[in-house]
Design a protein around this motif. Structure first.
Motif, PDB file in Angstrom:
ATOM      1  N   ALA A  95       0.824  -1.162  -0.053  1.00 25.07           N
ATOM      2  CA  ALA A  95       0.084  -0.031   0.006  1.00 25.07           C
ATOM      3  C   ALA A  95       0.841   1.439  -0.015  1.00 25.07           C
ATOM      4  CB  ALA A  95      -0.892   0.034   1.246  1.00 25.07           C
ATOM      5  N   GLY A  96       2.004   1.118   0.416  1.00 29.26           N
ATOM      6  CA  GLY A  96       2.965   2.302   0.485  1.00 29.26           C
ATOM      7  C   GLY A  96       3.442   2.634  -0.846  1.00 29.26           C
ATOM      8  N   LYS A  97       3.534   1.627  -1.619  1.00 26.70           N
ATOM      9  CA  LYS A  97       4.183   1.764  -3.087  1.00 26.70           C
ATOM     10  C   LYS A  97       2.812   2.337  -3.796  1.00 26.70           C
ATOM     11  CE  LYS A  97       8.053  -1.549  -3.384  1.00 26.70           C
ATOM     12  NZ  LYS A  97       8.158  -2.853  -4.178  1.00 26.70           N
ATOM     13  N   GLU A  98       1.691   1.552  -3.753  1.00 29.87           N
ATOM     14  CA  GLU A  98       0.576   1.717  -4.895  1.00 29.87           C
ATOM     15  C   GLU A  98      -0.466   2.695  -4.299  1.00 29.87           C
ATOM     16  OE1 GLU A  98      -0.651  -1.989  -6.217  1.00 29.87           O
ATOM     17  OE2 GLU A  98       0.963  -1.860  -7.809  1.00 29.87           O
ATOM     18  N   GLY A  99      -0.724   2.826  -2.828  1.00 29.51           N
ATOM     19  CA  GLY A  99      -1.796   3.268  -2.359  1.00 29.51           C
ATOM     20  C   GLY A  99      -3.169   2.445  -2.499  1.00 29.51           C
ATOM     21  N   ASN A 100      -3.718   2.119  -1.499  1.00 28.39           N
ATOM     22  CA  ASN A 100      -5.050   1.372  -1.486  1.00 28.39           C
ATOM     23  C   ASN A 100      -6.091   2.387  -1.381  1.00 28.39           C
ATOM     24  OD1 ASN A 100      -4.253  -1.235  -2.155  1.00 28.39           O
ATOM     25  ND2 ASN A 100      -3.751  -1.727   0.000  1.00 28.39           N
TER      26      ASN A 100
ATOM     27  N   THR B   7       3.770  -5.539  -7.322  1.00 31.58           N
ATOM     28  CA  THR B   7       4.792  -4.679  -7.570  1.00 31.58           C
ATOM     29  C   THR B   7       6.072  -5.201  -7.861  1.00 31.58           C
ATOM     30  OG1 THR B   7       5.307  -4.300  -5.354  1.00 31.58           O
ATOM     31  CG2 THR B   7       3.386  -2.981  -5.991  1.00 31.58           C
ATOM     32  N   THR B   8       6.867  -4.532  -8.771  1.00 33.84           N
ATOM     33  CA  THR B   8       8.124  -5.192  -9.273  1.00 33.84           C
ATOM     34  C   THR B   8       9.053  -4.190  -9.074  1.00 33.84           C
ATOM     35  OG1 THR B   8       7.453  -5.057 -11.539  1.00 33.84           O
ATOM     36  CG2 THR B   8       7.011  -7.156 -10.273  1.00 33.84           C
ATOM     37  N   TYR B   9       9.000  -2.966  -8.098  1.00 38.56           N
ATOM     38  CA  TYR B   9       9.820  -2.124  -8.023  1.00 38.56           C
ATOM     39  C   TYR B   9      10.116  -1.811  -6.619  1.00 38.56           C
ATOM     40  CZ  TYR B   9       5.762   0.563  -7.447  1.00 38.56           C
ATOM     41  OH  TYR B   9       4.512   0.842  -6.735  1.00 38.56           O
TER      42      TYR B   9
END
Length: 248
Positions: A144-149, A246-248
């Motif tokens: 969630a910290g990468k993409e945001g939910n 996520t792959t980053y």
């Protein structure tokens, strides 16, 4: 299970009474470490410490409260003589609803536990690690910290902050014997799911290419290595545990 050598190391796991924190603590104990469980659920932490054995201790700690964290750090140092590792696992999701539906207090409480709590623990433990010029810190962030939910803005923002804190502190300490990294797991089956609706849980599951949630043992295995002496070079990094989301 491959045994990662943590013999003689002294570790702190926040949120260690149950869920991800307990699974990590169990893996650390099995690898030879002594562990301090920091959790605001003091009675559960005591029970979990008894199950883990190997000199595991429990401290009732509210990571959002500076005095509580500092007291736990002092007690742990007195009990173990040192602190070699810190896992910042304490966290809450907060309510699932649109940002405009959040009260200021709801927002503040989520950020204070997830982000400020991580800051408080690092601030108290890093000086103890610096005494021996050695330490490993692993912060539990989130996909969630990468993409945001959606409908989870406070949690997403706080976990993004944990990622930023990790990168900053890791670079600050890069010329020392202390490494700071974080992991970004996707959803695991833990008591934190009790705070979420079935619809939201399914929303998260279908976005994982592995088509399943991450297992607690898989999280614990990665964290154990990050806490080991073998992780002597990598710092300020983000390790993905999203099953391909996520792959980053």
């Amino acid at each position: 299970m491959n045994k990662i050598d943590l013999a003689g190391k002294c570790m702190v796991v926040t949120g260690g009474a149950r869920g991800i924190g307990y699974a990590i603590a169990d893996r650390l104990v099995r690898s030879g470490a002594r562990v301090a469980l920091w959790d605001r659920l003091g009675d559960e932490a005591e029970a979990s410490a008894g199950e883990l054995a190997n000199g595991t201790i429990a401290c009732a700690v509210d990571v959002a409260d500076v005095a509580s964290v500092e007291a736990a750090a002092r007690r742990t140092r007195e009990a173990f003589g040192r602190i070699d590792g810190l896992v910042n696992g304490a966290g809450v999701t907060g309510p699932v609803k649109p940002l405009t539906g959040y009260s200021a207090e709801e927002w503040r409480s989520v950020v204070e536990v997830n982000l400020t709590g991580t800051f408080n623990c690092c601030r108290s433990v890093v000086p103890i690690m610096q005494e021996n010029d050695y330490g490993r810190i692993v912060n539990i962030a989130s996909v969630a910290g990468k993409e945001g939910n959606p409908n989870l803005a406070a949690y997403s923002a706080a976990k993004a902050g944990v990622i930023g804190l990790t990168k900053s502190l890791g670079k600050e300490l890069a010329k020392t014997g202390i490494a700071v990294n974080c992991i970004t797991p996707t959803t695991a089956k833990t008591p934190i799911l009790d705070q979420l609706t079935p619809e939201f849980i399914e929303y998260m599951r279908v976005r994982i290419p592995r088509d399943r949630f991450v297992e607690l043992t898989e999280i614990a295995a990665m964290v154990a290595w990050l806490l080991s002496e073998e992780n002597s070079f990598t710092t300020a990094a983000v390790f993905d545990l999203s099953g391909g989301r996520t792959t980053y």
